[in-house]
Design an enzyme around this catalytic site. Structure first.
Site, PDB file in Angstrom:
ATOM      1  CB  SER A   1      -0.899   0.018   1.241  1.00 34.88           C
ATOM      2  OG  SER A   1      -1.583   1.252   1.373  1.00 34.88           O
TER       3      SER A   1
ATOM      4  CE1 TYR B   1      -3.819  -1.935   5.611  1.00 39.69           C
ATOM      5  CE2 TYR B   1      -3.156   0.246   4.854  1.00 39.69           C
ATOM      6  CZ  TYR B   1      -3.599  -1.034   4.586  1.00 39.69           C
ATOM      7  OH  TYR B   1      -3.827  -1.417   3.277  1.00 39.69           O
TER       8      TYR B   1
END
Length: 243
Positions: A135, A148
């Protein structure tokens, strides 16, 4: 063509990837928790493409089961796409370590456990490809999602090292860095349309990058330049920002 193993196959991106690979002549092994939930999807893929689609259960967090999982596959895969992930709740993770651990173990530790096994097999046979979906959140820690983001940063570093290690064996490793994607995971977020990709868009970019031997791909492509700008903001200034 052979079988492509998709781990985390219930996600919207994974399903889009499955459609692209079957449309291009690959058979599939779809791995997910409660994979029976994918029966209708698998049947539809088979009807549309005439490709074989197998289902198998996998628990990314059950590290001890991973060796047996891989040995029990219907066929040795020619490639693997890891789409497993968990966004989690940043605010909860700040006070509840179990939430932090779930985020880190789903996005990183469990994937490392699986890819260590798969990489050893691919290296032994001197063939195969590995696609890991990381990501843009891993490019720099931000207060809104740094647990995250840190797990994705770790995955990005792992895939980079794996690519370096496996290059001489002819095994290709691709790191995918999506920005905003319109999925079930983000449906409650107010995302900017211009910066938000559709799952099919991400899947096509993955397939093209894998087939052409790219090392890293951002989706949408403009995220490469957005994150380059963000990474180069001086820390004294960045720590005062809310982005």
């Amino acid at each position: 063509m052979g079988y492509v193993l998709i781990i985390g196959a219930k996600s919207d991106i994974a399903k889009a990837v499955a459609r692209v690979y079957t449309a291009n002549g690959y058979d599939l092994i779809l791995a997910a928790r409660n994979s029976k939930e994918l029966q209708s999807f698998a049947k539809d893929l088979n009807i549309r493409s005439s490709r074989k689609v197998s289902l198998v259960d996998i628990d990314v967090l059950d590290f001890a089961s991973h060796e047996e999982f891989y040995k029990g596959l219907v066929e040795r895969p020619v490639g693997v796409v890891v789409a497993a992930g968990y966004l989690g709740d940043q605010e909860k993770a700040q006070s509840d370590f179990e939430e932090s651990q779930k985020i880190v173990d789903t996005n990183y530790t469990g994937i490392v456990s699986l890819l260590n096994i798969i990489a050893n097999d691919f290296e032994k046979h001197e063939s195969g490809f590995i696609v890991g979906i990381s990501s843009v959140a891993g490019d720099r820690g931000r207060k809104s999602n740094y647990v995250y983001g840190s797990s994705k940063a770790a995955l990005t570093a792992y895939l980079s090292g794996l690519r370096n290690r496996l290059f001489d064996s002819g095994v290709h490793v691709l790191t995918v860095k999506p920005g905003f994607v319109e999925t079930k995971m983000t449906e409650k977020m107010d995302l900017p349309e211009r910066l938000t990709a559709k799952p099919d868009e991400v899947a096509k970019a993955i397939f093209h990058a894998q087939r052409t031997g790219k090392n890293v791909v951002y989706t949408k492509g403009m995220w490469k330049w957005i994150m380059l700008t963000i990474k180069n903001i001086p820390e004294w200034k960045f720590k005062k920002m809310s982005i």
